[in-house]
Design a protein around this motif. Sequence first.
Motif, PDB file in Angstrom:
ATOM      1  N   ILE A   1     103.621  39.086  38.962  1.00 30.11           N
ATOM      2  CA  ILE A   1     101.640  39.306  38.429  1.00 30.11           C
ATOM      3  C   ILE A   1     101.261  40.034  39.871  1.00 30.11           C
ATOM      4  CG2 ILE A   1     101.493  37.076  38.051  1.00 30.11           C
ATOM      5  CD1 ILE A   1      99.640  38.788  35.597  1.00 30.11           C
ATOM      6  N   GLY A   2     100.423  40.665  40.305  1.00 30.63           N
ATOM      7  CA  GLY A   2      99.907  40.642  41.460  1.00 30.63           C
ATOM      8  C   GLY A   2      98.647  40.775  41.053  1.00 30.63           C
ATOM      9  N   SER A   3      97.494  40.615  42.095  1.00 29.50           N
ATOM     10  CA  SER A   3      96.156  41.117  42.254  1.00 29.50           C
ATOM     11  C   SER A   3      95.334  41.047  43.028  1.00 29.50           C
ATOM     12  CB  SER A   3      95.436  39.654  41.710  1.00 29.50           C
ATOM     13  OG  SER A   3      96.212  38.453  42.590  1.00 29.50           O
ATOM     14  N   TYR A   4      94.413  41.987  43.466  1.00 24.90           N
ATOM     15  CA  TYR A   4      94.071  41.985  44.659  1.00 24.90           C
ATOM     16  C   TYR A   4      92.314  42.551  44.299  1.00 24.90           C
ATOM     17  CZ  TYR A   4      93.381  44.820  48.987  1.00 24.90           C
ATOM     18  OH  TYR A   4      92.443  45.037  50.042  1.00 24.90           O
ATOM     19  N   ALA A   5      91.675  42.362  45.060  1.00 22.51           N
ATOM     20  CA  ALA A   5      89.940  42.512  45.299  1.00 22.51           C
ATOM     21  C   ALA A   5      89.735  43.031  46.575  1.00 22.51           C
ATOM     22  CB  ALA A   5      89.181  41.475  44.332  1.00 22.51           C
ATOM     23  N   VAL A   6      88.171  43.452  46.172  1.00 22.17           N
ATOM     24  CA  VAL A   6      87.215  44.054  47.187  1.00 22.17           C
ATOM     25  C   VAL A   6      85.939  43.862  46.709  1.00 22.17           C
ATOM     26  CG1 VAL A   6      89.455  45.435  48.404  1.00 22.17           C
ATOM     27  CG2 VAL A   6      87.061  46.476  46.349  1.00 22.17           C
ATOM     28  N   GLN A   7      84.794  43.714  48.368  1.00 18.80           N
ATOM     29  CA  GLN A   7      83.465  43.253  47.861  1.00 18.80           C
ATOM     30  C   GLN A   7      82.757  44.266  49.031  1.00 18.80           C
ATOM     31  OE1 GLN A   7      82.010  39.922  46.793  1.00 18.80           O
ATOM     32  NE2 GLN A   7      79.439  40.418  47.908  1.00 18.80           N
ATOM     33  N   ALA A   8      82.036  45.861  48.352  1.00 17.05           N
ATOM     34  CA  ALA A   8      81.081  46.421  48.788  1.00 17.05           C
ATOM     35  C   ALA A   8      79.714  46.230  48.642  1.00 17.05           C
ATOM     36  CB  ALA A   8      81.185  47.893  48.594  1.00 17.05           C
ATOM     37  N   GLY A   9      78.901  45.426  49.432  1.00 11.46           N
ATOM     38  CA  GLY A   9      77.642  44.953  49.072  1.00 11.46           C
ATOM     39  C   GLY A   9      76.918  43.692  48.198  1.00 11.46           C
ATOM     40  N   ASP A  10      77.067  44.386  47.191  1.00 14.17           N
ATOM     41  CA  ASP A  10      76.984  43.178  45.982  1.00 14.17           C
ATOM     42  C   ASP A  10      78.330  43.672  45.104  1.00 14.17           C
ATOM     43  OD1 ASP A  10      75.232  41.820  46.851  1.00 14.17           O
ATOM     44  OD2 ASP A  10      73.148  42.784  45.278  1.00 14.17           O
ATOM     45  N   LEU A  11      78.994  44.936  44.804  1.00 15.63           N
ATOM     46  CA  LEU A  11      79.529  44.895  44.019  1.00 15.63           C
ATOM     47  C   LEU A  11      80.321  44.648  44.254  1.00 15.63           C
ATOM     48  CD1 LEU A  11      80.849  47.116  41.963  1.00 15.63           C
ATOM     49  CD2 LEU A  11      80.926  48.545  43.884  1.00 15.63           C
ATOM     50  N   GLN A  12      82.035  44.001  43.295  1.00 11.35           N
ATOM     51  CA  GLN A  12      82.784  44.133  43.284  1.00 11.35           C
ATOM     52  C   GLN A  12      83.928  44.132  42.663  1.00 11.35           C
ATOM     53  OE1 GLN A  12      81.839  39.404  42.133  1.00 11.35           O
ATOM     54  NE2 GLN A  12      81.774  39.036  44.304  1.00 11.35           N
ATOM     55  N   VAL A  13      85.074  44.576  42.765  1.00 10.77           N
ATOM     56  CA  VAL A  13      86.228  45.532  41.588  1.00 10.77           C
ATOM     57  C   VAL A  13      87.677  44.675  42.112  1.00 10.77           C
ATOM     58  CG1 VAL A  13      87.551  47.840  41.398  1.00 10.77           C
ATOM     59  CG2 VAL A  13      85.030  47.366  41.990  1.00 10.77           C
ATOM     60  N   GLY A  14      88.420  44.451  40.963  1.00  6.94           N
ATOM     61  CA  GLY A  14      89.368  43.983  41.261  1.00  6.94           C
ATOM     62  C   GLY A  14      90.494  44.098  40.211  1.00  6.94           C
ATOM     63  N   ALA A  15      91.826  44.080  40.333  1.00  4.39           N
ATOM     64  CA  ALA A  15      93.162  43.953  38.984  1.00  4.39           C
ATOM     65  C   ALA A  15      93.616  43.253  39.703  1.00  4.39           C
ATOM     66  CB  ALA A  15      93.543  45.290  40.380  1.00  4.39           C
ATOM     67  N   VAL A  16      94.314  42.958  38.354  1.00  4.79           N
ATOM     68  CA  VAL A  16      95.772  41.976  38.503  1.00  4.79           C
ATOM     69  C   VAL A  16      96.124  42.842  36.835  1.00  4.79           C
ATOM     70  CG1 VAL A  16      96.231  40.126  37.173  1.00  4.79           C
ATOM     71  CG2 VAL A  16      94.453  40.261  37.890  1.00  4.79           C
ATOM     72  N   VAL A  17      97.749  42.823  37.386  1.00 10.54           N
ATOM     73  CA  VAL A  17      98.941  43.559  37.113  1.00 10.54           C
ATOM     74  C   VAL A  17     100.322  43.380  36.782  1.00 10.54           C
ATOM     75  CG1 VAL A  17      98.622  44.882  39.739  1.00 10.54           C
ATOM     76  CG2 VAL A  17      99.715  45.813  37.376  1.00 10.54           C
ATOM     77  N   ALA A  18     100.879  42.842  35.781  1.00 14.54           N
ATOM     78  CA  ALA A  18     102.338  42.212  35.326  1.00 14.54           C
ATOM     79  C   ALA A  18     103.289  43.762  35.442  1.00 14.54           C
ATOM     80  CB  ALA A  18     102.565  41.847  34.618  1.00 14.54           C
ATOM     81  N   VAL A  19     103.888  43.771  36.704  1.00 13.00           N
ATOM     82  CA  VAL A  19     104.901  44.989  37.306  1.00 13.00           C
ATOM     83  C   VAL A  19     105.936  45.480  36.230  1.00 13.00           C
ATOM     84  CG1 VAL A  19     105.387  46.788  39.094  1.00 13.00           C
ATOM     85  CG2 VAL A  19     103.493  45.475  39.073  1.00 13.00           C
ATOM     86  N   ASN A  20     106.032  45.575  35.973  1.00 11.38           N
ATOM     87  CA  ASN A  20     107.321  45.627  35.011  1.00 11.38           C
ATOM     88  C   ASN A  20     108.547  46.978  34.663  1.00 11.38           C
ATOM     89  OD1 ASN A  20     109.300  44.359  33.326  1.00 11.38           O
ATOM     90  ND2 ASN A  20     109.259  45.274  31.600  1.00 11.38           N
ATOM     91  N   ALA A  21     108.092  48.037  35.971  1.00 17.87           N
ATOM     92  CA  ALA A  21     108.330  49.320  35.517  1.00 17.87           C
ATOM     93  C   ALA A  21     109.944  49.807  35.709  1.00 17.87           C
ATOM     94  CB  ALA A  21     107.548  49.903  36.638  1.00 17.87           C
TER      95      ALA A  21
END
Length: 323
Positions: free
Chosen positions: A165-185
Amino acid sequence: MKEIPIQEIKGIKIGQTEDVTGGTGCTVFLAEDGMAAGLDVRGGGPASRESELMKPLAAAQTIHAIVLAGGSAFGLDAAGGVMAYLEENNIGFDVGVTKVPLVCQADLFDLTVGDVHARPDKKMGYQAARIAREEPNYRDGNYGAGCGATVGKLKGMDYCMKSGIGSYAVQAGDLQVGAVVAVNALGDIYDWKSGKKIAGLLGEDKKTFLDTEETMAEKTDVVDNRFVDNTTIGVIITNAAFDKSRLCKIAGMAQDGYARSIRPVHTTADGDSIYAVSVGQVAADQDLVGTLAARVMSEAIIRAVRSAEGSYGYPACRDLKED
Protein backbone atom coordinates in the motif's frame (compact mmCIF):
# COMPACT_ATOMS: atom_id res chain seq x y z
CA MET A 1 3.02 22.86 -5.39
CA LYS A 2 4.74 20.84 -2.67
CA GLU A 3 4.59 17.29 -1.37
CA ILE A 4 2.94 16.77 2.03
CA PRO A 5 2.33 13.67 4.20
CA ILE A 6 -1.09 12.12 3.61
CA GLN A 7 -1.76 12.58 7.35
CA GLU A 8 -1.61 16.37 6.89
CA ILE A 9 -5.03 16.36 5.22
CA LYS A 10 -7.38 16.97 8.14
CA GLY A 11 -10.92 15.66 8.60
CA ILE A 12 -10.04 12.02 8.00
CA LYS A 13 -8.08 9.45 9.98
CA ILE A 14 -6.54 6.20 8.77
CA GLY A 15 -6.05 3.00 10.75
CA GLN A 16 -4.48 -0.28 9.63
CA THR A 17 -4.39 -3.84 10.89
CA GLU A 18 -2.94 -6.96 9.33
CA ASP A 19 -2.53 -10.68 9.84
CA VAL A 20 1.11 -11.04 8.79
CA THR A 21 1.10 -14.83 9.05
CA GLY A 22 -2.12 -15.11 7.07
CA GLY A 23 -1.04 -12.50 4.51
CA THR A 24 -4.02 -10.16 4.64
CA GLY A 25 -5.23 -6.97 6.31
CA CYS A 26 -7.44 -3.91 6.15
CA THR A 27 -7.14 -0.12 6.03
CA VAL A 28 -9.95 2.08 7.41
CA PHE A 29 -10.56 5.73 6.48
CA LEU A 30 -12.74 7.37 9.12
CA ALA A 31 -14.54 10.72 9.05
CA GLU A 32 -16.57 11.12 12.24
CA ASP A 33 -18.53 14.09 10.92
CA GLY A 34 -19.12 12.45 7.55
CA MET A 35 -17.52 12.96 4.14
CA ALA A 36 -18.93 13.37 0.66
CA ALA A 37 -17.71 10.50 -1.51
CA GLY A 38 -17.78 9.26 -5.08
CA LEU A 39 -16.67 6.01 -6.70
CA ASP A 40 -15.40 4.90 -10.09
CA VAL A 41 -15.04 1.17 -10.89
CA ARG A 42 -13.35 0.02 -14.11
CA GLY A 43 -12.11 -3.47 -13.39
CA GLY A 44 -14.22 -6.47 -14.35
CA GLY A 45 -14.22 -8.25 -10.99
CA PRO A 46 -14.79 -5.92 -8.03
CA ALA A 47 -15.61 -7.08 -4.51
CA SER A 48 -17.46 -4.23 -2.84
CA ARG A 49 -20.06 -3.17 -0.29
CA GLU A 50 -22.53 -0.25 -0.29
CA SER A 51 -21.38 0.98 -3.70
CA GLU A 52 -24.90 2.24 -4.45
CA LEU A 53 -24.42 4.94 -1.81
CA MET A 54 -21.90 6.60 -4.12
CA LYS A 55 -24.43 7.18 -6.89
CA PRO A 56 -25.73 10.77 -7.15
CA LEU A 57 -29.36 9.62 -6.93
CA ALA A 58 -28.85 7.88 -3.58
CA ALA A 59 -30.30 9.88 -0.70
CA ALA A 60 -27.25 9.89 1.58
CA GLN A 61 -24.94 12.80 0.85
CA THR A 62 -22.12 11.69 3.15
CA ILE A 63 -20.62 8.48 4.49
CA HIS A 64 -18.59 7.82 7.64
CA ALA A 65 -15.93 5.30 6.63
CA ILE A 66 -14.25 3.52 3.75
CA VAL A 67 -12.57 0.14 4.13
CA LEU A 68 -9.90 -1.20 1.80
CA ALA A 69 -9.15 -4.84 2.58
CA GLY A 70 -7.89 -8.18 1.40
CA GLY A 71 -9.76 -11.46 1.49
CA SER A 72 -11.69 -11.02 -1.75
CA ALA A 73 -15.48 -11.14 -1.14
CA PHE A 74 -14.88 -12.94 2.17
CA GLY A 75 -13.16 -9.82 3.51
CA LEU A 76 -16.31 -7.73 3.19
CA ASP A 77 -17.18 -8.89 6.71
CA ALA A 78 -14.69 -6.28 8.00
CA ALA A 79 -17.18 -3.47 7.42
CA GLY A 80 -19.45 -5.01 10.06
CA GLY A 81 -16.75 -4.47 12.65
CA VAL A 82 -16.26 -0.87 11.55
CA MET A 83 -20.01 -0.31 11.88
CA ALA A 84 -20.05 -1.87 15.35
CA TYR A 85 -17.25 0.37 16.58
CA LEU A 86 -18.79 3.52 15.13
CA GLU A 87 -22.24 2.74 16.55
CA GLU A 88 -20.69 2.20 19.99
CA ASN A 89 -19.19 5.69 19.70
CA ASN A 90 -22.41 7.35 18.52
CA ILE A 91 -21.14 7.95 14.99
CA GLY A 92 -23.50 7.52 12.05
CA PHE A 93 -26.74 8.57 10.40
CA ASP A 94 -29.32 9.37 13.07
CA VAL A 95 -32.44 7.19 12.69
CA GLY A 96 -33.90 8.03 16.07
CA VAL A 97 -33.34 4.75 17.91
CA THR A 98 -29.63 4.60 17.03
CA LYS A 99 -27.09 5.94 14.59
CA VAL A 100 -26.36 3.88 11.49
CA PRO A 101 -22.77 4.26 10.24
CA LEU A 102 -22.52 4.37 6.46
CA VAL A 103 -19.48 2.29 5.55
CA CYS A 104 -18.32 1.48 2.02
CA GLN A 105 -15.73 -1.17 1.21
CA ALA A 106 -13.62 -2.54 -1.64
CA ASP A 107 -11.48 -5.67 -1.41
CA LEU A 108 -8.54 -7.14 -3.29
CA PHE A 109 -7.73 -10.81 -3.83
CA ASP A 110 -4.90 -12.12 -1.63
CA LEU A 111 -6.15 -15.65 -0.90
CA THR A 112 -3.16 -17.16 -2.72
CA VAL A 113 -0.74 -15.40 -0.33
CA GLY A 114 -0.15 -16.79 3.16
CA ASP A 115 -3.14 -18.73 4.51
CA VAL A 116 -6.12 -19.11 2.18
CA HIS A 117 -8.43 -19.18 5.21
CA ALA A 118 -7.06 -15.93 6.71
CA ARG A 119 -9.42 -13.08 5.79
CA PRO A 120 -10.27 -9.68 7.26
CA ASP A 121 -13.27 -10.21 9.52
CA LYS A 122 -15.49 -8.22 11.85
CA LYS A 123 -12.87 -8.30 14.61
CA MET A 124 -10.16 -6.93 12.30
CA GLY A 125 -12.46 -4.21 11.00
CA TYR A 126 -13.38 -3.18 14.55
CA GLN A 127 -9.72 -2.98 15.52
CA ALA A 128 -8.78 -0.92 12.45
CA ALA A 129 -11.64 1.52 13.10
CA ARG A 130 -10.58 1.91 16.72
CA ILE A 131 -6.98 2.55 15.67
CA ALA A 132 -8.08 5.08 13.06
CA ARG A 133 -10.05 7.09 15.63
CA GLU A 134 -7.77 6.73 18.66
CA GLU A 135 -4.22 6.22 17.35
CA PRO A 136 -3.95 6.61 13.54
CA ASN A 137 -1.08 4.47 12.29
CA TYR A 138 -0.97 4.71 8.49
CA ARG A 139 2.31 3.55 6.88
CA ASP A 140 3.30 2.67 3.33
CA GLY A 141 4.41 -0.89 2.62
CA ASN A 142 3.24 -4.35 3.72
CA TYR A 143 0.51 -2.97 5.96
CA GLY A 144 -3.26 -2.96 6.06
CA ALA A 145 -4.82 -3.82 2.71
CA GLY A 146 -1.33 -4.02 1.22
CA CYS A 147 -0.20 -6.89 3.46
CA GLY A 148 -0.85 -9.58 0.86
CA ALA A 149 -0.71 -7.46 -2.30
CA THR A 150 1.20 -8.76 -5.33
CA VAL A 151 1.65 -7.70 -8.97
CA GLY A 152 2.54 -9.26 -12.32
CA LYS A 153 0.34 -12.37 -12.17
CA LEU A 154 -0.39 -13.24 -15.78
CA LYS A 155 1.55 -16.52 -15.46
CA GLY A 156 0.39 -17.22 -11.92
CA MET A 157 1.88 -16.67 -8.50
CA ASP A 158 5.19 -18.36 -9.35
CA TYR A 159 6.24 -15.34 -11.43
CA CYS A 160 4.76 -12.42 -9.51
CA MET A 161 6.28 -9.83 -7.14
CA LYS A 162 5.35 -8.46 -3.74
CA SER A 163 3.61 -5.09 -3.65
CA GLY A 164 1.93 -3.14 -0.88
CA ILE A 165 0.00 0.00 0.00
CA GLY A 166 1.31 3.47 -0.83
CA SER A 167 0.45 7.15 -0.45
CA TYR A 168 1.31 10.51 -1.96
CA ALA A 169 -0.15 13.98 -1.42
CA VAL A 170 0.45 17.53 -2.65
CA GLN A 171 -0.56 21.04 -1.62
CA ALA A 172 -1.06 24.03 -3.91
CA GLY A 173 -2.01 27.13 -1.94
CA ASP A 174 -4.73 25.99 0.46
CA LEU A 175 -5.71 23.05 -1.75
CA GLN A 176 -4.63 19.55 -0.70
CA VAL A 177 -5.03 16.39 -2.79
CA GLY A 178 -3.72 12.97 -1.80
CA ALA A 179 -4.02 9.29 -2.67
CA VAL A 180 -3.73 5.98 -0.84
CA VAL A 181 -3.68 2.81 -2.95
CA ALA A 182 -3.25 -0.93 -2.40
CA VAL A 183 -1.62 -2.25 -5.57
CA ASN A 184 -2.61 -5.82 -6.43
CA ALA A 185 -2.54 -5.71 -10.22
CA LEU A 186 -2.47 -8.35 -12.93
CA GLY A 187 -0.19 -6.02 -14.89
CA ASP A 188 3.27 -4.54 -14.61
CA ILE A 189 4.14 -1.36 -12.69
CA TYR A 190 5.97 1.55 -14.31
CA ASP A 191 7.47 4.76 -13.01
CA TRP A 192 5.20 7.21 -14.83
CA LYS A 193 7.92 9.88 -15.00
CA SER A 194 10.73 7.79 -16.48
CA GLY A 195 8.67 5.10 -18.18
CA LYS A 196 10.83 2.46 -16.50
CA LYS A 197 9.28 -0.80 -15.34
CA ILE A 198 9.87 -1.29 -11.60
CA ALA A 199 7.80 -4.40 -10.78
CA GLY A 200 5.68 -7.05 -12.42
CA LEU A 201 5.88 -10.31 -14.30
CA LEU A 202 9.19 -12.12 -13.76
CA GLY A 203 11.13 -14.39 -16.10
CA GLU A 204 12.30 -17.90 -15.34
CA ASP A 205 15.34 -16.61 -13.44
CA LYS A 206 13.08 -14.58 -11.10
CA LYS A 207 15.53 -11.69 -11.46
CA THR A 208 14.53 -10.15 -14.79
CA PHE A 209 11.24 -8.94 -16.18
CA LEU A 210 8.93 -10.21 -18.87
CA ASP A 211 6.53 -7.78 -20.53
CA THR A 212 2.95 -8.73 -19.61
CA GLU A 213 1.43 -7.14 -22.71
CA GLU A 214 3.87 -8.92 -25.02
CA THR A 215 3.37 -12.20 -23.15
CA MET A 216 -0.39 -11.88 -23.57
CA ALA A 217 0.06 -11.31 -27.30
CA GLU A 218 2.06 -14.52 -27.71
CA LYS A 219 -1.11 -16.51 -27.15
CA THR A 220 -4.17 -15.09 -28.87
CA ASP A 221 -6.70 -17.74 -27.81
CA VAL A 222 -9.91 -16.41 -26.26
CA VAL A 223 -9.92 -16.69 -22.46
CA ASP A 224 -13.53 -17.02 -21.31
CA ASN A 225 -12.91 -17.28 -17.57
CA ARG A 226 -9.61 -15.69 -16.58
CA PHE A 227 -9.21 -16.10 -12.81
CA VAL A 228 -9.96 -12.85 -11.00
CA ASP A 229 -7.10 -12.80 -8.48
CA ASN A 230 -6.08 -9.17 -8.75
CA THR A 231 -7.58 -5.66 -8.15
CA THR A 232 -6.02 -2.29 -7.30
CA ILE A 233 -8.10 -0.25 -4.85
CA GLY A 234 -7.51 3.34 -3.81
CA VAL A 235 -8.86 6.50 -2.22
CA ILE A 236 -8.40 10.11 -3.33
CA ILE A 237 -8.64 12.55 -0.42
CA THR A 238 -9.05 16.30 -0.86
CA ASN A 239 -9.90 19.26 1.34
CA ALA A 240 -11.75 20.85 -1.60
CA ALA A 241 -15.52 21.15 -1.23
CA PHE A 242 -17.34 18.87 -3.70
CA ASP A 243 -20.57 16.88 -3.69
CA LYS A 244 -20.59 13.21 -4.60
CA SER A 245 -21.50 13.71 -8.27
CA ARG A 246 -18.37 15.81 -8.78
CA LEU A 247 -16.34 13.38 -6.70
CA CYS A 248 -17.43 10.54 -9.00
CA LYS A 249 -15.91 12.52 -11.88
CA ILE A 250 -12.72 13.17 -9.90
CA ALA A 251 -12.48 9.44 -9.11
CA GLY A 252 -12.85 8.75 -12.82
CA MET A 253 -10.04 11.16 -13.67
CA ALA A 254 -7.88 9.49 -11.02
CA GLN A 255 -8.18 6.26 -12.99
CA ASP A 256 -5.79 7.91 -15.45
CA GLY A 257 -3.21 7.52 -12.69
CA TYR A 258 -3.78 3.76 -12.78
CA ALA A 259 -3.36 3.77 -16.55
CA ARG A 260 -0.08 5.70 -16.34
CA SER A 261 1.52 3.29 -13.90
CA ILE A 262 -0.12 -0.11 -14.49
CA ARG A 263 -0.02 -2.01 -17.81
CA PRO A 264 -2.34 -3.64 -18.65
CA VAL A 265 -5.02 -2.19 -16.39
CA HIS A 266 -8.84 -2.36 -16.03
CA THR A 267 -8.93 -5.95 -17.31
CA THR A 268 -11.69 -8.47 -16.63
CA ALA A 269 -9.27 -10.12 -14.19
CA ASP A 270 -8.98 -6.92 -12.09
CA GLY A 271 -11.56 -5.14 -9.95
CA ASP A 272 -9.91 -1.71 -10.14
CA SER A 273 -11.80 0.82 -8.02
CA ILE A 274 -11.17 4.37 -6.78
CA TYR A 275 -13.08 6.33 -4.16
CA ALA A 276 -12.79 10.12 -4.00
CA VAL A 277 -13.71 11.93 -0.78
CA SER A 278 -14.07 15.55 0.27
CA VAL A 279 -13.11 16.42 3.86
CA GLY A 280 -12.81 20.21 3.67
CA GLN A 281 -14.35 23.45 2.47
CA VAL A 282 -11.65 24.86 0.19
CA ALA A 283 -13.03 26.28 -3.06
CA ALA A 284 -11.23 24.61 -5.99
CA ASP A 285 -11.59 23.93 -9.69
CA GLN A 286 -12.91 20.43 -10.33
CA ASP A 287 -10.67 19.81 -13.34
CA LEU A 288 -7.58 20.88 -11.40
CA VAL A 289 -8.41 18.51 -8.55
CA GLY A 290 -9.10 15.69 -11.02
CA THR A 291 -5.80 16.34 -12.76
CA LEU A 292 -3.92 16.33 -9.46
CA ALA A 293 -5.82 13.20 -8.43
CA ALA A 294 -4.37 11.31 -11.40
CA ARG A 295 -0.91 12.63 -10.60
CA VAL A 296 -0.92 11.69 -6.91
CA MET A 297 -2.46 8.30 -7.67
CA SER A 298 0.34 7.49 -10.14
CA GLU A 299 2.95 8.42 -7.55
CA ALA A 300 1.16 6.52 -4.77
CA ILE A 301 1.30 3.37 -6.90
CA ILE A 302 5.07 3.78 -7.23
CA ARG A 303 5.39 4.36 -3.47
CA ALA A 304 3.36 1.20 -2.80
CA VAL A 305 5.73 -0.87 -4.91
CA ARG A 306 8.98 0.73 -3.76
CA SER A 307 8.02 0.57 -0.06
CA ALA A 308 7.01 -3.10 -0.16
CA GLU A 309 9.27 -5.75 1.36
CA GLY A 310 9.76 -9.18 -0.15
CA SER A 311 7.71 -11.76 1.74
CA TYR A 312 5.79 -15.05 1.38
CA GLY A 313 8.45 -16.12 -1.09
CA TYR A 314 7.80 -13.20 -3.46
CA PRO A 315 10.57 -10.68 -4.19
CA ALA A 316 9.89 -6.95 -3.99
CA CYS A 317 11.17 -4.09 -6.10
CA ARG A 318 13.97 -3.42 -3.61
CA ASP A 319 15.22 -7.00 -4.00
CA LEU A 320 15.94 -6.65 -7.70
CA LYS A 321 18.94 -4.82 -9.09
CA GLU A 322 17.78 -1.73 -10.99
CA ASP A 323 19.48 -0.59 -14.18
